[in-house]
Design a protein around this motif. Structure first.
Motif, PDB file in Angstrom:
ATOM      1  N   ALA A  63     115.619  38.394 -85.214  1.00  0.00           N
ATOM      2  CA  ALA A  63     115.817  37.853 -86.565  1.00  0.00           C
ATOM      3  C   ALA A  63     114.563  37.149 -87.076  1.00  0.00           C
ATOM      4  CB  ALA A  63     116.998  36.881 -86.561  1.00  0.00           C
ATOM      5  N   MET A  64     113.977  36.278 -86.247  1.00  0.00           N
ATOM      6  CA  MET A  64     112.810  35.532 -86.695  1.00  0.00           C
ATOM      7  C   MET A  64     111.572  36.426 -86.808  1.00  0.00           C
ATOM      8  SD  MET A  64     113.856  32.644 -87.497  1.00  0.00           S
ATOM      9  CE  MET A  64     112.186  32.209 -88.018  1.00  0.00           C
ATOM     10  N   GLY A  65     111.489  37.454 -85.964  1.00  0.00           N
ATOM     11  CA  GLY A  65     110.387  38.398 -86.099  1.00  0.00           C
ATOM     12  C   GLY A  65     110.439  39.106 -87.444  1.00  0.00           C
ATOM     13  N   THR A  66     111.632  39.490 -87.861  1.00  0.00           N
ATOM     14  CA  THR A  66     111.798  40.147 -89.166  1.00  0.00           C
ATOM     15  C   THR A  66     111.454  39.192 -90.304  1.00  0.00           C
ATOM     16  OG1 THR A  66     113.571  41.528 -88.252  1.00  0.00           O
ATOM     17  CG2 THR A  66     113.433  41.357 -90.655  1.00  0.00           C
ATOM     18  N   ILE A  67     111.950  37.963 -90.228  1.00  0.00           N
ATOM     19  CA  ILE A  67     111.669  36.969 -91.262  1.00  0.00           C
ATOM     20  C   ILE A  67     110.173  36.656 -91.328  1.00  0.00           C
ATOM     21  CG2 ILE A  67     112.017  34.542 -91.899  1.00  0.00           C
ATOM     22  CD1 ILE A  67     114.876  34.827 -90.804  1.00  0.00           C
ATOM     23  N   THR A  68     109.537  36.573 -90.174  1.00  0.00           N
ATOM     24  CA  THR A  68     108.096  36.301 -90.133  1.00  0.00           C
ATOM     25  C   THR A  68     107.297  37.388 -90.839  1.00  0.00           C
ATOM     26  OG1 THR A  68     108.295  35.089 -88.042  1.00  0.00           O
ATOM     27  CG2 THR A  68     106.111  35.927 -88.610  1.00  0.00           C
ATOM     28  N   MET A  69     107.657  38.640 -90.586  1.00  0.00           N
ATOM     29  CA  MET A  69     106.940  39.749 -91.214  1.00  0.00           C
ATOM     30  C   MET A  69     107.133  39.763 -92.724  1.00  0.00           C
ATOM     31  SD  MET A  69     105.314  41.134 -88.791  1.00  0.00           S
ATOM     32  CE  MET A  69     104.711  42.580 -89.673  1.00  0.00           C
ATOM     33  N   ILE A  70     108.306  39.329 -93.184  1.00  0.00           N
ATOM     34  CA  ILE A  70     108.585  39.341 -94.619  1.00  0.00           C
ATOM     35  C   ILE A  70     107.942  38.148 -95.326  1.00  0.00           C
ATOM     36  CG2 ILE A  70     110.416  39.156 -96.355  1.00  0.00           C
ATOM     37  CD1 ILE A  70     112.239  40.662 -94.406  1.00  0.00           C
ATOM     38  N   LEU A  71     108.090  36.951 -94.755  1.00  0.00           N
ATOM     39  CA  LEU A  71     107.650  35.737 -95.439  1.00  0.00           C
ATOM     40  C   LEU A  71     106.189  35.373 -95.164  1.00  0.00           C
ATOM     41  CD1 LEU A  71     110.785  33.407 -95.067  1.00  0.00           C
ATOM     42  CD2 LEU A  71     110.154  34.911 -96.958  1.00  0.00           C
ATOM     43  N   GLU A  72     105.798  35.397 -93.917  1.00  0.00           N
ATOM     44  CA  GLU A  72     104.441  34.945 -93.583  1.00  0.00           C
ATOM     45  C   GLU A  72     103.431  36.079 -93.534  1.00  0.00           C
ATOM     46  OE1 GLU A  72     105.341  30.826 -91.102  1.00  0.00           O
ATOM     47  OE2 GLU A  72     104.716  32.609 -90.002  1.00  0.00           O
ATOM     48  N   GLN A  73     103.894  37.284 -93.280  1.00  0.00           N
ATOM     49  CA  GLN A  73     103.023  38.464 -93.225  1.00  0.00           C
ATOM     50  C   GLN A  73     101.731  38.179 -92.445  1.00  0.00           C
ATOM     51  OE1 GLN A  73     102.426  39.680 -97.303  1.00  0.00           O
ATOM     52  NE2 GLN A  73     104.564  40.247 -97.590  1.00  0.00           N
ATOM     53  N   PRO A  74     101.854  37.856 -91.173  1.00  0.00           N
ATOM     54  CA  PRO A  74     100.664  37.491 -90.382  1.00  0.00           C
ATOM     55  C   PRO A  74      99.665  38.631 -90.288  1.00  0.00           C
ATOM     56  CG  PRO A  74     102.549  37.909 -88.957  1.00  0.00           C
ATOM     57  CD  PRO A  74     103.083  37.902 -90.356  1.00  0.00           C
ATOM     58  N   GLN A  75      98.409  38.281 -90.388  1.00  0.00           N
ATOM     59  CA  GLN A  75      97.324  39.249 -90.247  1.00  0.00           C
ATOM     60  C   GLN A  75      96.876  39.267 -88.791  1.00  0.00           C
ATOM     61  OE1 GLN A  75      96.360  41.186 -92.911  1.00  0.00           O
ATOM     62  NE2 GLN A  75      98.070  40.142 -93.941  1.00  0.00           N
ATOM     63  N   TRP A  76      97.096  40.376 -88.136  1.00  0.00           N
ATOM     64  CA  TRP A  76      96.829  40.443 -86.710  1.00  0.00           C
ATOM     65  C   TRP A  76      95.353  40.277 -86.386  1.00  0.00           C
ATOM     66  CZ3 TRP A  76     101.169  39.457 -84.734  1.00  0.00           C
ATOM     67  CH2 TRP A  76     102.346  39.962 -85.297  1.00  0.00           C
TER      68      TRP A  76
ATOM     69  N   LEU B 209     106.146  32.265 -87.409  1.00  0.00           N
ATOM     70  CA  LEU B 209     105.539  32.974 -86.282  1.00  0.00           C
ATOM     71  C   LEU B 209     105.624  32.142 -85.013  1.00  0.00           C
ATOM     72  CD1 LEU B 209     104.030  35.379 -85.125  1.00  0.00           C
ATOM     73  CD2 LEU B 209     101.881  34.345 -85.913  1.00  0.00           C
ATOM     74  N   PHE B 210     105.450  30.829 -85.138  1.00  0.00           N
ATOM     75  CA  PHE B 210     105.563  29.955 -83.970  1.00  0.00           C
ATOM     76  C   PHE B 210     106.945  30.081 -83.338  1.00  0.00           C
ATOM     77  CE2 PHE B 210     106.961  25.855 -82.242  1.00  0.00           C
ATOM     78  CZ  PHE B 210     106.026  25.689 -81.229  1.00  0.00           C
ATOM     79  N   ILE B 211     107.989  30.054 -84.171  1.00  0.00           N
ATOM     80  CA  ILE B 211     109.355  30.172 -83.651  1.00  0.00           C
ATOM     81  C   ILE B 211     109.556  31.520 -82.981  1.00  0.00           C
ATOM     82  CG2 ILE B 211     111.795  30.163 -84.278  1.00  0.00           C
ATOM     83  CD1 ILE B 211     110.907  28.434 -86.734  1.00  0.00           C
ATOM     84  N   THR B 212     109.045  32.574 -83.610  1.00  0.00           N
ATOM     85  CA  THR B 212     109.167  33.915 -83.020  1.00  0.00           C
ATOM     86  C   THR B 212     108.492  33.980 -81.662  1.00  0.00           C
ATOM     87  OG1 THR B 212     109.179  34.906 -85.244  1.00  0.00           O
ATOM     88  CG2 THR B 212     108.722  36.373 -83.385  1.00  0.00           C
ATOM     89  N   LEU B 213     107.310  33.400 -81.554  1.00  0.00           N
ATOM     90  CA  LEU B 213     106.574  33.412 -80.287  1.00  0.00           C
ATOM     91  C   LEU B 213     107.343  32.661 -79.198  1.00  0.00           C
ATOM     92  CD1 LEU B 213     102.909  32.752 -81.491  1.00  0.00           C
ATOM     93  CD2 LEU B 213     103.794  34.858 -80.469  1.00  0.00           C
TER      94      LEU B 213
ATOM     95  N   GLY C  11     101.704  23.587 -83.025  1.00  0.00           N
ATOM     96  CA  GLY C  11     101.918  25.032 -83.035  1.00  0.00           C
ATOM     97  C   GLY C  11     102.162  25.598 -84.417  1.00  0.00           C
ATOM     98  N   THR C  12     102.961  24.903 -85.232  1.00  0.00           N
ATOM     99  CA  THR C  12     103.219  25.405 -86.582  1.00  0.00           C
ATOM    100  C   THR C  12     101.965  25.335 -87.451  1.00  0.00           C
ATOM    101  OG1 THR C  12     104.048  23.203 -87.214  1.00  0.00           O
ATOM    102  CG2 THR C  12     105.677  24.865 -86.544  1.00  0.00           C
ATOM    103  N   ALA C  13     101.078  24.381 -87.172  1.00  0.00           N
ATOM    104  CA  ALA C  13      99.821  24.292 -87.919  1.00  0.00           C
ATOM    105  C   ALA C  13      98.892  25.447 -87.577  1.00  0.00           C
ATOM    106  CB  ALA C  13      99.137  22.958 -87.627  1.00  0.00           C
ATOM    107  N   VAL C  14      98.928  25.900 -86.317  1.00  0.00           N
ATOM    108  CA  VAL C  14      98.043  26.974 -85.874  1.00  0.00           C
ATOM    109  C   VAL C  14      98.582  28.353 -86.272  1.00  0.00           C
ATOM    110  CG1 VAL C  14      97.068  28.154 -83.847  1.00  0.00           C
ATOM    111  CG2 VAL C  14      97.098  25.654 -83.956  1.00  0.00           C
ATOM    112  N   PHE C  15      99.864  28.590 -86.013  1.00  0.00           N
ATOM    113  CA  PHE C  15     100.431  29.928 -86.189  1.00  0.00           C
ATOM    114  C   PHE C  15     101.236  30.093 -87.476  1.00  0.00           C
ATOM    115  CE2 PHE C  15     100.151  29.258 -81.572  1.00  0.00           C
ATOM    116  CZ  PHE C  15      99.374  30.351 -81.213  1.00  0.00           C
ATOM    117  N   GLY C  16     101.668  28.991 -88.070  1.00  0.00           N
ATOM    118  CA  GLY C  16     102.638  29.056 -89.146  1.00  0.00           C
ATOM    119  C   GLY C  16     104.025  28.866 -88.556  1.00  0.00           C
ATOM    120  N   PRO C  17     104.951  28.235 -89.282  1.00  0.00           N
ATOM    121  CA  PRO C  17     106.261  27.891 -88.715  1.00  0.00           C
ATOM    122  C   PRO C  17     107.061  29.080 -88.205  1.00  0.00           C
ATOM    123  CG  PRO C  17     105.902  26.748 -90.788  1.00  0.00           C
ATOM    124  CD  PRO C  17     104.794  27.733 -90.649  1.00  0.00           C
TER     125      PRO C  17
END
Length: 294
Positions: free
Chosen positions: A182-195, A34-38, A26-32
Protein backbone atom coordinates in the motif's frame (compact mmCIF):
# COMPACT_ATOMS: atom_id res chain seq x y z
CA UNK A 1 8.53 -7.56 38.26
CA UNK A 2 12.21 -8.50 38.61
CA UNK A 3 14.97 -5.94 38.24
CA UNK A 4 16.14 -7.44 34.93
CA UNK A 5 12.63 -7.38 33.51
CA UNK A 6 12.16 -3.81 34.71
CA UNK A 7 15.32 -2.92 32.77
CA UNK A 8 13.77 -4.61 29.73
CA UNK A 9 10.71 -2.39 30.12
CA UNK A 10 12.96 0.66 30.13
CA UNK A 11 14.86 -0.65 27.10
CA UNK A 12 11.64 -1.22 25.13
CA UNK A 13 10.45 2.30 25.83
CA UNK A 14 13.85 3.76 24.99
CA UNK A 15 13.78 1.91 21.65
CA UNK A 16 10.33 3.32 20.89
CA UNK A 17 11.30 6.79 22.06
CA UNK A 18 14.36 6.88 19.81
CA UNK A 19 12.14 5.87 16.88
CA UNK A 20 10.91 9.48 16.81
CA UNK A 21 14.50 10.63 16.26
CA UNK A 22 15.04 8.07 13.50
CA UNK A 23 11.76 9.15 11.93
CA UNK A 24 12.72 12.82 12.01
CA UNK A 25 16.05 12.18 10.28
CA UNK A 26 14.72 9.52 7.92
CA UNK A 27 11.73 11.49 6.63
CA UNK A 28 14.02 14.47 5.97
CA UNK A 29 16.37 12.31 3.88
CA UNK A 30 13.93 10.08 1.99
CA UNK A 31 10.59 11.84 2.30
CA UNK A 32 7.83 10.60 4.64
CA UNK A 33 6.12 8.09 2.34
CA UNK A 34 9.29 6.50 0.98
CA UNK A 35 10.72 6.25 4.50
CA UNK A 36 7.65 4.33 5.66
CA UNK A 37 7.82 2.05 2.63
CA UNK A 38 11.49 1.30 3.29
CA UNK A 39 10.93 0.48 6.97
CA UNK A 40 8.08 -1.92 6.21
CA UNK A 41 10.04 -3.53 3.36
CA UNK A 42 12.86 -4.25 5.82
CA UNK A 43 10.42 -5.75 8.34
CA UNK A 44 8.89 -7.90 5.59
CA UNK A 45 12.30 -9.11 4.38
CA UNK A 46 13.26 -10.17 7.91
CA UNK A 47 9.93 -11.74 8.90
CA UNK A 48 8.64 -13.21 5.62
CA UNK A 49 9.46 -16.75 6.83
CA UNK A 50 6.94 -16.28 9.65
CA UNK A 51 4.04 -15.63 7.28
CA UNK A 52 1.31 -18.16 7.93
CA UNK A 53 -2.24 -18.04 6.58
CA UNK A 54 -4.84 -17.84 9.35
CA UNK A 55 -8.14 -19.33 8.09
CA UNK A 56 -11.18 -17.20 8.78
CA UNK A 57 -9.18 -14.17 9.94
CA UNK A 58 -7.33 -12.97 6.85
CA UNK A 59 -9.74 -10.11 6.07
CA UNK A 60 -9.33 -8.77 9.60
CA UNK A 61 -5.54 -9.13 9.35
CA UNK A 62 -5.56 -7.26 6.03
CA UNK A 63 -7.65 -4.49 7.60
CA UNK A 64 -5.13 -4.24 10.45
CA UNK A 65 -2.23 -4.12 8.00
CA UNK A 66 -3.79 -1.32 5.96
CA UNK A 67 -4.95 0.58 9.03
CA UNK A 68 -1.49 0.34 10.57
CA UNK A 69 0.55 0.96 7.43
CA UNK A 70 -1.55 3.64 5.78
CA UNK A 71 -3.77 4.94 8.58
CA UNK A 72 -1.22 5.05 11.40
CA UNK A 73 2.34 5.20 10.11
CA UNK A 74 1.76 7.49 7.12
CA UNK A 75 0.06 10.15 9.28
CA UNK A 76 2.45 9.63 12.19
CA UNK A 77 5.67 10.03 10.24
CA UNK A 78 4.30 12.88 8.15
CA UNK A 79 3.46 14.58 11.43
CA UNK A 80 7.02 13.93 12.64
CA UNK A 81 8.33 15.30 9.32
CA UNK A 82 6.41 18.58 9.76
CA UNK A 83 6.77 18.94 13.52
CA UNK A 84 8.63 21.93 14.89
CA UNK A 85 8.51 20.26 18.29
CA UNK A 86 9.09 16.51 18.40
CA UNK A 87 7.99 16.51 22.04
CA UNK A 88 4.46 17.65 21.17
CA UNK A 89 4.08 14.95 18.52
CA UNK A 90 5.36 12.25 20.88
CA UNK A 91 2.88 13.33 23.55
CA UNK A 92 -0.04 13.46 21.11
CA UNK A 93 0.77 9.93 19.90
CA UNK A 94 -0.33 8.67 23.32
CA UNK A 95 -3.95 9.49 22.46
CA UNK A 96 -4.21 5.95 21.14
CA UNK A 97 -5.23 4.76 24.63
CA UNK A 98 -8.19 7.14 25.17
CA UNK A 99 -9.23 6.77 21.52
CA UNK A 100 -9.30 2.97 21.91
CA UNK A 101 -11.41 3.29 25.04
CA UNK A 102 -13.92 5.57 23.29
CA UNK A 103 -14.13 3.17 20.33
CA UNK A 104 -14.71 0.25 22.68
CA UNK A 105 -17.55 2.17 24.34
CA UNK A 106 -19.25 2.87 21.00
CA UNK A 107 -18.69 -0.42 19.17
CA UNK A 108 -18.06 -3.03 21.87
CA UNK A 109 -20.39 -1.85 24.59
CA UNK A 110 -17.58 -1.24 27.08
CA UNK A 111 -18.69 0.75 30.11
CA UNK A 112 -16.56 3.20 32.04
CA UNK A 113 -16.97 5.04 35.32
CA UNK A 114 -16.13 8.61 36.12
CA UNK A 115 -12.36 8.13 36.86
CA UNK A 116 -11.68 6.89 33.31
CA UNK A 117 -14.03 9.49 31.83
CA UNK A 118 -12.22 12.32 33.61
CA UNK A 119 -8.85 10.84 32.61
CA UNK A 120 -9.91 10.78 28.96
CA UNK A 121 -11.04 14.41 29.16
CA UNK A 122 -7.74 15.31 30.85
CA UNK A 123 -5.65 13.62 28.15
CA UNK A 124 -7.42 15.44 25.31
CA UNK A 125 -7.30 18.74 27.21
CA UNK A 126 -3.54 18.40 27.44
CA UNK A 127 -3.22 18.02 23.66
CA UNK A 128 -5.45 21.08 23.13
CA UNK A 129 -3.13 23.06 25.40
CA UNK A 130 -0.09 21.79 23.49
CA UNK A 131 -1.74 23.00 20.28
CA UNK A 132 -1.57 26.56 21.64
CA UNK A 133 2.23 26.40 21.93
CA UNK A 134 3.93 28.60 19.27
CA UNK A 135 6.67 26.23 18.07
CA UNK A 136 6.53 26.43 14.28
CA UNK A 137 4.18 27.20 11.39
CA UNK A 138 3.28 23.53 10.82
CA UNK A 139 2.69 22.79 14.50
CA UNK A 140 -1.09 22.42 14.38
CA UNK A 141 -0.93 20.39 11.18
CA UNK A 142 1.58 18.01 12.76
CA UNK A 143 -0.63 17.59 15.84
CA UNK A 144 -3.71 16.98 13.68
CA UNK A 145 -1.89 14.32 11.64
CA UNK A 146 -0.60 12.65 14.81
CA UNK A 147 -4.11 12.63 16.27
CA UNK A 148 -5.42 10.87 13.15
CA UNK A 149 -2.53 8.40 13.44
CA UNK A 150 -3.48 7.72 17.07
CA UNK A 151 -7.09 7.11 16.07
CA UNK A 152 -5.96 4.66 13.38
CA UNK A 153 -3.79 2.86 15.93
CA UNK A 154 -6.75 2.68 18.30
CA UNK A 155 -8.88 1.07 15.58
CA UNK A 156 -6.07 -1.40 14.92
CA UNK A 157 -5.86 -2.18 18.64
CA UNK A 158 -9.56 -3.05 18.78
CA UNK A 159 -9.23 -5.25 15.68
CA UNK A 160 -6.15 -6.99 17.12
CA UNK A 161 -7.96 -7.90 20.31
CA UNK A 162 -10.52 -9.78 18.22
CA UNK A 163 -7.87 -12.02 16.65
CA UNK A 164 -7.37 -15.56 17.94
CA UNK A 165 -4.35 -17.81 17.64
CA UNK A 166 -2.17 -15.38 15.66
CA UNK A 167 1.46 -15.15 16.79
CA UNK A 168 3.12 -11.75 17.19
CA UNK A 169 5.72 -12.37 14.45
CA UNK A 170 3.13 -13.73 12.03
CA UNK A 171 0.96 -10.66 12.55
CA UNK A 172 3.92 -8.31 12.18
CA UNK A 173 4.86 -10.05 8.94
CA UNK A 174 1.34 -9.69 7.50
CA UNK A 175 1.18 -6.04 8.55
CA UNK A 176 4.53 -5.44 6.82
CA UNK A 177 3.33 -7.18 3.64
CA UNK A 178 0.13 -5.16 3.28
CA UNK A 179 1.80 -1.93 4.38
CA UNK A 180 4.71 -2.32 1.95
CA UNK A 181 2.35 -2.83 -0.99
CA UNK A 182 0.00 0.00 0.00
CA UNK A 183 2.68 2.51 0.97
CA UNK A 184 4.81 1.63 -2.05
CA UNK A 185 1.87 2.49 -4.30
CA UNK A 186 1.16 5.73 -2.42
CA UNK A 187 4.84 6.69 -2.56
CA UNK A 188 4.97 6.26 -6.33
CA UNK A 189 1.84 8.37 -6.78
CA UNK A 190 2.50 11.19 -4.30
CA UNK A 191 6.26 11.51 -3.93
CA UNK A 192 7.36 10.06 -7.28
CA UNK A 193 10.93 9.37 -6.09
CA UNK A 194 13.69 9.77 -8.64
CA UNK A 195 15.85 6.70 -8.44
CA UNK A 196 18.86 8.52 -9.82
CA UNK A 197 18.69 10.90 -6.84
CA UNK A 198 18.12 8.06 -4.39
CA UNK A 199 21.25 6.35 -5.67
CA UNK A 200 23.23 9.38 -4.49
CA UNK A 201 22.07 8.98 -0.88
CA UNK A 202 24.93 7.49 1.18
CA UNK A 203 24.29 3.98 2.47
CA UNK A 204 24.84 5.14 6.05
CA UNK A 205 21.63 7.21 5.84
CA UNK A 206 19.60 4.01 5.67
CA UNK A 207 20.23 3.47 9.38
CA UNK A 208 17.01 5.41 10.05
CA UNK A 209 14.73 2.98 8.21
CA UNK A 210 16.72 0.00 9.50
CA UNK A 211 16.44 1.18 13.09
CA UNK A 212 12.72 1.91 12.80
CA UNK A 213 12.13 -1.56 11.36
CA UNK A 214 14.49 -3.62 13.52
CA UNK A 215 15.00 -1.67 16.72
CA UNK A 216 11.53 -0.24 17.25
CA UNK A 217 9.30 -2.82 15.57
CA UNK A 218 10.92 -6.26 15.63
CA UNK A 219 13.08 -5.97 18.76
CA UNK A 220 10.87 -3.56 20.69
CA UNK A 221 7.59 -5.38 20.18
CA UNK A 222 9.14 -8.82 20.57
CA UNK A 223 10.50 -7.77 23.97
CA UNK A 224 7.12 -6.37 24.96
CA UNK A 225 5.46 -9.63 23.91
CA UNK A 226 8.08 -11.48 26.00
CA UNK A 227 7.12 -9.39 29.03
CA UNK A 228 3.38 -9.78 28.50
CA UNK A 229 3.81 -13.54 28.44
CA UNK A 230 5.26 -13.34 31.96
CA UNK A 231 3.33 -10.49 33.54
CA UNK A 232 -0.25 -9.32 33.47
CA UNK A 233 -1.22 -6.34 31.34
CA UNK A 234 -1.93 -4.58 34.62
CA UNK A 235 1.78 -4.82 35.50
CA UNK A 236 2.92 -3.38 32.15
CA UNK A 237 0.28 -0.65 31.76
CA UNK A 238 1.84 1.88 34.20
CA UNK A 239 4.91 2.11 31.94
CA UNK A 240 2.97 2.90 28.77
CA UNK A 241 3.98 6.59 28.60
CA UNK A 242 7.70 6.10 29.23
CA UNK A 243 8.45 5.99 25.50
CA UNK A 244 7.14 9.55 25.24
CA UNK A 245 9.42 10.71 28.05
CA UNK A 246 12.39 9.11 26.28
CA UNK A 247 11.35 10.80 23.01
CA UNK A 248 11.20 14.19 24.75
CA UNK A 249 14.67 13.73 26.26
CA UNK A 250 16.15 12.51 22.97
CA UNK A 251 14.54 15.44 21.14
CA UNK A 252 15.98 18.00 23.56
CA UNK A 253 19.47 16.46 23.59
CA UNK A 254 19.84 15.49 19.92
CA UNK A 255 17.61 17.95 18.08
CA UNK A 256 17.65 21.00 20.38
CA UNK A 257 13.89 20.58 20.66
CA UNK A 258 12.02 23.54 22.12
CA UNK A 259 10.10 22.68 25.28
CA UNK A 260 7.67 25.49 26.11
CA UNK A 261 5.68 25.89 29.32
CA UNK A 262 2.46 25.03 27.44
CA UNK A 263 3.99 21.79 26.14
CA UNK A 264 5.21 20.87 29.63
CA UNK A 265 1.82 21.48 31.28
CA UNK A 266 -0.13 19.93 28.39
CA UNK A 267 2.21 16.97 28.33
CA UNK A 268 1.78 16.34 32.04
CA UNK A 269 -2.01 16.45 31.67
CA UNK A 270 -2.02 14.12 28.67
CA UNK A 271 0.40 11.59 30.11
CA UNK A 272 -1.41 11.59 33.47
CA UNK A 273 -4.75 10.98 31.77
CA UNK A 274 -3.37 8.28 29.48
CA UNK A 275 -1.66 6.48 32.38
CA UNK A 276 -4.85 6.42 34.45
CA UNK A 277 -6.90 5.12 31.50
CA UNK A 278 -4.31 2.45 30.66
CA UNK A 279 -4.07 1.20 34.25
CA UNK A 280 -7.83 1.04 34.73
CA UNK A 281 -8.32 -0.64 31.34
CA UNK A 282 -5.78 -3.28 32.33
CA UNK A 283 -7.32 -3.86 35.76
CA UNK A 284 -10.73 -4.45 34.21
CA UNK A 285 -9.34 -6.49 31.30
CA UNK A 286 -11.21 -4.10 29.03
CA UNK A 287 -11.42 -4.63 25.25
CA UNK A 288 -9.48 -1.40 24.84
CA UNK A 289 -6.53 -2.67 26.93
CA UNK A 290 -2.95 -3.11 25.75
CA UNK A 291 -2.26 -5.33 22.79
CA UNK A 292 0.90 -6.14 20.84
CA UNK A 293 2.37 -5.82 18.28
CA UNK A 294 1.79 -2.24 17.25
Amino acid sequence: MTRNHLLLVLLVNALWGFNFIAGKYGTAVFGPMLFITLRFAIVLALLCLFLRRVPGQMLRIMAIGLMMGVGHYSFMFYGIYLAGSLSSVAITSQLTVPFATLLAIVFLGERIRWPRFLAIVTSFSGVVLIGLAPVGPEHLTALALTSVASLAMAISTILMRQLQGVSALNLQAWIALYATIAMGTITMILEQPQWSQLALIPLREYWTAAYSAIGATIVGHSLQYFLLQRYSVNSVAPFITLSTLFAIVFGIVLLDDELTLRIIIGGLLTLLGVTIVAIRNARENAPSGLRVPR
